[in-house]
Design a protein around this motif. Sequence first.
Motif, PDB file in Angstrom:
ATOM      1  N   GLN A 156      15.917 -73.150  13.311  1.00 45.47           N
ATOM      2  CA  GLN A 156      16.196 -74.050  12.192  1.00 45.47           C
ATOM      3  C   GLN A 156      15.491 -73.565  10.933  1.00 45.47           C
ATOM      4  O   GLN A 156      14.453 -72.899  11.007  1.00 45.47           O
ATOM      5  N   LEU A 158      14.059 -75.010   7.194  1.00 42.21           N
ATOM      6  CA  LEU A 158      13.703 -76.174   6.390  1.00 42.21           C
ATOM      7  C   LEU A 158      13.181 -75.711   5.037  1.00 42.21           C
ATOM      8  O   LEU A 158      12.595 -74.622   4.918  1.00 42.21           O
ATOM      9  N   LEU A 180       9.286 -84.580   7.770  1.00 38.54           N
ATOM     10  CA  LEU A 180      10.556 -84.925   7.134  1.00 38.54           C
ATOM     11  C   LEU A 180      10.407 -86.028   6.097  1.00 38.54           C
ATOM     12  O   LEU A 180      11.193 -86.103   5.153  1.00 38.54           O
ATOM     13  N   TRP A 184       9.623 -82.245   3.482  1.00 33.90           N
ATOM     14  CA  TRP A 184      10.429 -81.198   4.105  1.00 33.90           C
ATOM     15  C   TRP A 184      11.840 -81.701   4.408  1.00 33.90           C
ATOM     16  O   TRP A 184      12.003 -82.833   4.820  1.00 33.90           O
ATOM     17  N   SER A 185      12.819 -80.829   4.206  1.00 35.25           N
ATOM     18  CA  SER A 185      14.223 -81.175   4.457  1.00 35.25           C
ATOM     19  C   SER A 185      14.844 -80.112   5.347  1.00 35.25           C
ATOM     20  O   SER A 185      14.672 -78.910   5.113  1.00 35.25           O
ATOM     21  N   LEU A 186      15.577 -80.555   6.369  1.00 32.24           N
ATOM     22  CA  LEU A 186      16.296 -79.628   7.227  1.00 32.24           C
ATOM     23  C   LEU A 186      17.497 -79.085   6.465  1.00 32.24           C
ATOM     24  O   LEU A 186      18.341 -79.843   5.993  1.00 32.24           O
ATOM     25  N   THR A 188      19.436 -76.156   7.732  1.00 31.71           N
ATOM     26  CA  THR A 188      20.466 -75.748   8.693  1.00 31.71           C
ATOM     27  C   THR A 188      19.879 -75.571  10.080  1.00 31.71           C
ATOM     28  O   THR A 188      18.681 -75.322  10.241  1.00 31.71           O
ATOM     29  N   THR A 189      20.730 -75.728  11.076  1.00 28.07           N
ATOM     30  CA  THR A 189      20.415 -75.393  12.465  1.00 28.07           C
ATOM     31  C   THR A 189      21.351 -74.270  12.891  1.00 28.07           C
ATOM     32  O   THR A 189      22.569 -74.379  12.731  1.00 28.07           O
ATOM     33  N   SER A 218      11.873 -72.206  12.081  1.00 24.64           N
ATOM     34  CA  SER A 218      11.318 -72.782  13.298  1.00 24.64           C
ATOM     35  C   SER A 218      12.209 -72.489  14.487  1.00 24.64           C
ATOM     36  O   SER A 218      13.441 -72.514  14.376  1.00 24.64           O
ATOM     37  N   PHE A 224      13.399 -82.320  14.447  1.00 29.98           N
ATOM     38  CA  PHE A 224      13.830 -82.107  13.068  1.00 29.98           C
ATOM     39  C   PHE A 224      15.271 -82.575  12.854  1.00 29.98           C
ATOM     40  O   PHE A 224      15.753 -82.599  11.721  1.00 29.98           O
ATOM     41  N   GLY A 226      19.446 -82.206  13.407  1.00 31.34           N
ATOM     42  CA  GLY A 226      20.388 -81.092  13.485  1.00 31.34           C
ATOM     43  C   GLY A 226      21.167 -81.098  14.780  1.00 31.34           C
ATOM     44  O   GLY A 226      20.806 -81.778  15.745  1.00 31.34           O
TER      45      GLY A 226
END
Length: 274
Positions: A156, A158, A180, A184-186, A188-189, A218, A224, A226
């Motif tokens: 992932q 972030l 989060l 912090w922002s996700l 993509t996975t 990560s 997180f 996704g």
Amino acid sequence: MPSLRLAFAAFVVGSVLAAPAMAQTKTWNFGDQTSPGSCGPIGVPSHGNVVGCTQQPIGTVVDLYVSGYGSTGSGTGSSGNSGTRTFQTAAMNYQGTGSGVGIYNQAEGLSATSPNHAIDNSSSSGIIDMMLLSFTSAEILKSVTIGWSGSDGDFQVLAYTGSTPFSTSSIVGKTAAQMLTGGWSLVTTVNGAGNISTPDVNYAVNAGNVSSSYWLISAFNSAFGGSGASTGVDAIKVLAVTTQGSTNVPLPNTLALAGLGLFAIARMRRRQSV
């Protein structure tokens, strides 16, 4: 006629300044320890060490520093039950020119036993590793190149998009959920391939062109969020990342045209004053 030439020169300058500029794309290769453009030093694993990368290409104004983190504390399972674990600093480790970098986690005893020398989510300990990319100015992370992976290679990405200035306190001592809500922002996975050795695999990771000075890569961590990743132990080594500057810069040819136009304007004015 002089006034016509002056108007034309002004038109050239205006057209150049109004023309679209191109943001510079840079590749940071963690397998390259040869100056210029080196990433290092990466020596004997030491808790909390940092990898520094000089400007690539040489002459740009951005540097990159990479550091490691891993989860610790209570909780079991690899990627499925890690929400109660908090993160601490870990050690970056150079894995060779063809593989890139991995992480030795203190909670794993800084073990080199596979896959604990990679960025992984060990099923036996529930520890999940991350690498932090710290750029000296905002960058759009475009792609991640994996030089090695275990039987599964989900990961992932972030970005730090918080309203307060970045601090490592947004990671250290925090759970994934707290990260989060702490800036912090996700982004993509990635459902990554397994058993990567050669050739390397490059993944586009930022379709929305999010820009930040701070990025995390990560091993897959369900806390997180996704979707799309498969189950299993994920382990990767990052060979390179590619970024694009968030601020556009004029192309060399347009700068030359602008200079020519300004020179023409100055010349016309000088003739008129004589």
